[in-house]
Structure formats: structure tokens, C-alpha cells
Design a protein around this motif. Structure first.
Motif, PDB file in Angstrom:
ATOM      1  N   ARG A 126      37.034  37.402  47.732  1.00 33.88           N
ATOM      2  CA  ARG A 126      36.329  38.403  46.930  1.00 33.88           C
ATOM      3  C   ARG A 126      35.054  38.833  47.787  1.00 33.88           C
ATOM      4  N   LEU A 127      34.185  37.882  48.437  1.00 28.00           N
ATOM      5  CA  LEU A 127      33.216  38.459  49.337  1.00 28.00           C
ATOM      6  C   LEU A 127      33.604  39.484  50.357  1.00 28.00           C
ATOM      7  N   ARG A 128      34.809  38.930  51.040  1.00 25.56           N
ATOM      8  CA  ARG A 128      35.221  39.970  52.214  1.00 25.56           C
ATOM      9  C   ARG A 128      35.593  41.390  51.539  1.00 25.56           C
ATOM     10  N   GLN A 129      36.324  41.314  50.131  1.00 24.57           N
ATOM     11  CA  GLN A 129      36.852  42.783  49.923  1.00 24.57           C
ATOM     12  C   GLN A 129      35.428  43.286  49.472  1.00 24.57           C
ATOM     13  N   ALA A 130      34.484  42.772  48.853  1.00 18.26           N
ATOM     14  CA  ALA A 130      33.044  43.479  48.613  1.00 18.26           C
ATOM     15  C   ALA A 130      32.747  44.261  49.551  1.00 18.26           C
ATOM     16  N   ASP A 131      32.508  43.117  50.777  1.00 19.56           N
ATOM     17  CA  ASP A 131      31.856  43.868  52.118  1.00 19.56           C
ATOM     18  C   ASP A 131      32.508  44.927  52.837  1.00 19.56           C
ATOM     19  N   THR A 132      33.836  44.585  52.800  1.00 18.50           N
ATOM     20  CA  THR A 132      34.766  45.748  53.289  1.00 18.50           C
ATOM     21  C   THR A 132      34.647  47.046  52.543  1.00 18.50           C
ATOM     22  N   GLN A 133      34.637  46.971  51.284  1.00 20.12           N
ATOM     23  CA  GLN A 133      34.583  48.010  50.523  1.00 20.12           C
ATOM     24  C   GLN A 133      32.989  48.786  50.564  1.00 20.12           C
ATOM     25  N   ARG A 134      32.025  48.046  50.548  1.00 21.01           N
ATOM     26  CA  ARG A 134      30.790  48.984  50.693  1.00 21.01           C
ATOM     27  C   ARG A 134      30.727  49.516  52.022  1.00 21.01           C
ATOM     28  N   LEU A 135      31.363  48.961  53.197  1.00 14.96           N
ATOM     29  CA  LEU A 135      31.226  49.550  54.536  1.00 14.96           C
ATOM     30  C   LEU A 135      32.249  50.820  54.425  1.00 14.96           C
ATOM     31  N   ARG A 136      33.371  50.742  53.600  1.00 19.32           N
ATOM     32  CA  ARG A 136      34.280  51.978  53.749  1.00 19.32           C
ATOM     33  C   ARG A 136      33.688  53.030  52.778  1.00 19.32           C
ATOM     34  N   TYR A 137      33.111  52.647  51.730  1.00 21.38           N
ATOM     35  CA  TYR A 137      32.497  53.789  50.544  1.00 21.38           C
ATOM     36  C   TYR A 137      31.707  54.626  51.308  1.00 21.38           C
ATOM     37  N   ARG A 138      30.839  54.088  52.371  1.00 18.58           N
ATOM     38  CA  ARG A 138      29.818  54.933  52.941  1.00 18.58           C
ATOM     39  C   ARG A 138      30.321  56.081  53.561  1.00 18.58           C
ATOM     40  N   ALA A 139      31.421  56.135  54.242  1.00 21.06           N
ATOM     41  CA  ALA A 139      32.086  57.092  54.814  1.00 21.06           C
ATOM     42  C   ALA A 139      33.305  57.876  54.270  1.00 21.06           C
ATOM     43  N   ARG A 140      33.722  57.664  53.193  1.00 19.39           N
ATOM     44  CA  ARG A 140      34.792  57.873  52.653  1.00 19.39           C
ATOM     45  C   ARG A 140      34.398  58.888  51.402  1.00 19.39           C
ATOM     46  N   SER A 141      35.384  60.019  51.062  1.00 13.67           N
ATOM     47  CA  SER A 141      35.062  60.861  50.186  1.00 13.67           C
ATOM     48  C   SER A 141      35.725  60.059  48.749  1.00 13.67           C
ATOM     49  N   VAL A 142      35.153  60.831  47.605  1.00 12.19           N
ATOM     50  CA  VAL A 142      35.639  60.127  46.332  1.00 12.19           C
ATOM     51  C   VAL A 142      36.988  60.361  46.138  1.00 12.19           C
ATOM     52  N   VAL A 143      37.816  61.300  46.627  1.00  5.09           N
ATOM     53  CA  VAL A 143      39.026  61.310  46.502  1.00  5.09           C
ATOM     54  C   VAL A 143      39.980  60.237  47.099  1.00  5.09           C
ATOM     55  N   GLU A 144      39.455  59.988  48.292  1.00  5.82           N
ATOM     56  CA  GLU A 144      40.070  58.491  48.830  1.00  5.82           C
ATOM     57  C   GLU A 144      39.702  57.274  48.413  1.00  5.82           C
ATOM     58  N   ARG A 145      38.513  57.260  47.493  1.00  2.00           N
ATOM     59  CA  ARG A 145      38.239  56.017  46.901  1.00  2.00           C
ATOM     60  C   ARG A 145      38.918  55.958  45.561  1.00  2.00           C
ATOM     61  N   VAL A 146      38.968  57.135  44.732  1.00  2.00           N
ATOM     62  CA  VAL A 146      39.896  57.199  43.698  1.00  2.00           C
ATOM     63  C   VAL A 146      41.477  56.639  44.223  1.00  2.00           C
ATOM     64  N   ALA A 147      41.976  57.212  44.856  1.00  2.00           N
ATOM     65  CA  ALA A 147      43.137  56.819  45.328  1.00  2.00           C
ATOM     66  C   ALA A 147      43.471  55.392  45.591  1.00  2.00           C
ATOM     67  N   GLU A 148      42.489  54.826  46.586  1.00  2.08           N
ATOM     68  CA  GLU A 148      42.714  53.370  46.724  1.00  2.08           C
ATOM     69  C   GLU A 148      42.457  52.359  45.575  1.00  2.08           C
ATOM     70  N   ARG A 149      41.695  52.846  44.537  1.00  2.00           N
ATOM     71  CA  ARG A 149      41.549  52.209  43.417  1.00  2.00           C
ATOM     72  C   ARG A 149      42.788  52.143  42.551  1.00  2.00           C
ATOM     73  N   LEU A 150      43.244  53.271  42.494  1.00  2.00           N
ATOM     74  CA  LEU A 150      44.547  53.454  41.639  1.00  2.00           C
ATOM     75  C   LEU A 150      45.503  52.616  42.217  1.00  2.00           C
ATOM     76  N   LEU A 151      45.771  52.682  43.602  1.00  2.69           N
ATOM     77  CA  LEU A 151      46.931  51.873  44.451  1.00  2.69           C
ATOM     78  C   LEU A 151      46.385  50.163  43.999  1.00  2.69           C
ATOM     79  N   HIS A 152      45.226  49.833  44.005  1.00  2.00           N
ATOM     80  CA  HIS A 152      44.782  48.408  43.762  1.00  2.00           C
ATOM     81  C   HIS A 152      45.283  48.101  42.175  1.00  2.00           C
ATOM     82  N   LEU A 153      44.942  49.058  41.250  1.00  2.00           N
ATOM     83  CA  LEU A 153      45.440  48.994  40.003  1.00  2.00           C
ATOM     84  C   LEU A 153      46.962  48.711  39.537  1.00  2.00           C
ATOM     85  N   ALA A 154      47.639  49.474  40.790  1.00  2.00           N
ATOM     86  CA  ALA A 154      49.039  49.714  40.499  1.00  2.00           C
ATOM     87  C   ALA A 154      49.674  48.035  40.874  1.00  2.00           C
ATOM     88  N   GLU A 155      48.936  47.499  41.718  1.00  2.00           N
ATOM     89  CA  GLU A 155      49.174  46.133  42.241  1.00  2.00           C
ATOM     90  C   GLU A 155      49.021  45.295  41.193  1.00  2.00           C
TER      91      GLU A 155
END
Length: 228
Positions: A126-155
Motif C-alpha cells: 500500500r505504501l509503494r502504491q501510494a508513492d507511485t500514484q503521487r509521482l504519476r499523478y503530477r504528470a498525467r492528465s485527468v483522463v489517464e487517471r480516471v482510466a487507471e482508476r476504472l481499471l483498478h476497480l475492474a480488478e
């Protein structure tokens, strides 16, 4: 959908041993099981229903950190270090948990060494996921972030249907926005872009269906200029 973290959950024998030391609690949709900044009183084992873990920042922004499924334990970190909860946990629909107080929890871990190791691995992940997510979110569009969240929920709660992967959980725009650290307006626009691209449909019951998961994956992790 297969659950990649099923090995991190308690076995049937470990669940029964937990219940022998805990008390059953039931919560209705929207009720808080524990609250941010409150002292820890119990570790909770989720046995029925789903919950969302939400954290509020100093500027008042609510961010959905995660969703938890039956078989998962939460509230244990604050219990172990004697601190306060770092997030609030809300029930999504009817929920049942088994609450174990601190003294019994520590004794349980001593008698169940595999659970101790499992909890350690879960915390690290969980800590690694949180760190990775914070770094990715700085450089990614909202569309990309929403797409990733939907894929995570699909899992977590996706069911294969004739249309595609249906999320077996109602998801509001404010919840989706909080999950990707964006405004509600930005989340609405992102979903509209994904629907226009033909990779997502939304039913009248507020449950999304991912019609093209491979395309959604490319949007989430490789970017798509047309959808920015």
C-alpha cells in the motif's frame, strides 16, 4: 475478474480464529466504520460488503485512497503504533465486520504468525502504491487517471458481461473525482471523453461498463493525446 491479492487475505481457519476473539458489527450504507484523526479502538476484519477509504487534506480536499473487499483487515496500523486513524472508512451498502480490541489483536498475531507477515506485506504494498500514484499523478492528465482508476476497480469488482466488464459498485462523479484527486467537473469531462471514444458506457444505475479494456489500458498507461 481474478483477484491478484487473494493470497494476502485470511484463510478460513484464520477467519474463525479472528471471530472467536472479536465482536460482529453491522453498518448501513454511508456509515463511518472509523474516522480520520480518531484514536484506534479496534482492528476490523471485513466479512461482508465493501468499504471505501477516504482521507481529508488540510485544504479540505477529500481523496478516495482505496476500496476494501471481504477478507481484508483495516485499522491495524493505528492500533499497532497507538496512534490515530489516517483515514475515514465508509460503508458502501450493508457491511459486516468483526472488531477486535488491541489486547486481543496483539495476542491473535502472536498465535497467527502468517497473518503478521501478510499484514506487513500488505502495508508495504500500500505504501509503494501510494508513492507511485503521487509521482504519476503530477504528470498525467485527468483522463489517464480516471482510466487507471476504472481499471483498478475492474480488478476489484468487475464482472464480465456481453457488453464488457461491468463494475459491480455504484460510483458517483464526486467519488470518482476524489479517487483521482480532481474536481468533479474534470472527472465528468474525462468520463465523457472515454464514452465518446467508445471504451466506456454508464448505465442508469450508475454502474460503469468497460467495453474496450485493452484500449482503456493504453489510455491509462501510454497516454492518448486525443483524450487529453
Amino acid at each position: 475478474m481474478p483477484d491478484e491479492h487473494s493470497a494476502e487475505r485470511l484463510t478460513a481457519a484464520e477467519v474463525e480464529a479472528w471471530k472467536a476473539q472479536a465482536r460482529l458489527r453491522r453498518y448501513a450504507d454511508g456509515e463511518a466504520l472509523m474516522s480520520q484523526e480518531e484514536p484506534a479502538e479496534h482492528a476490523l476484519l471485513l466479512t461482508s460488503g465493501r468499504v471505501k477509504v477516504l482521507s481529508s487534506s488540510e485544504d479540505g480536499l477529500d481523496v478516495v485512497l482505496a476500496y476494501r473487499e471481504p477478507g481484508e483487515i483495516f485499522g491495524e496500523m493505528a492500533l499497532l503504533d497507538g496512534g490515530v486513524h489516517s483515514a475515514t472508512v465508509y460503508a458502501i451498502g450493508p457491511v459486516e465486520v468483526w472488531a477486535m480490541p488491541p489486547d486481543r489483536f496483539l495476542g491473535y498475531l502472536e498465535r497467527q504468525p502468517r497473518v503478521s507477515v501478510t499484514l506487513l506485506l500488505v502495508m508495504i504494498r500500500r505504501l509503494r502504491q501510494a508513492d507511485t500514484q503521487r509521482l504519476r499523478y503530477r504528470a498525467r492528465s485527468v483522463v489517464e487517471r480516471v482510466a487507471e482508476r476504472l481499471l483498478h476497480l475492474a480488478e476489484q469488482c468487475g464482472v464480465q458481461t456481453g457488453e464488457g466488464i461491468r463494475l459491480e459498485m455504484r460510483l458517483t462523479y464526486p467519488e470518482l473525482a476524489a479517487a483521482v484527486a480532481a474536481s468533479r467537473e474534470s472527472a465528468v469531462k474525462a468520463v465523457a471523453s472515454l464514452r465518446a471514444a467508445g471504451v466506456l458506457v454508464a448505465g442508469p444505475d450508475r454502474r460503469f461498463v468497460i467495453t474496450k479494456p485493452d484500449v482503456l489500458h493504453r489510455i491509462a498507461f501510454k497516454g492518448c493525446g486525443d483524450l487529453r
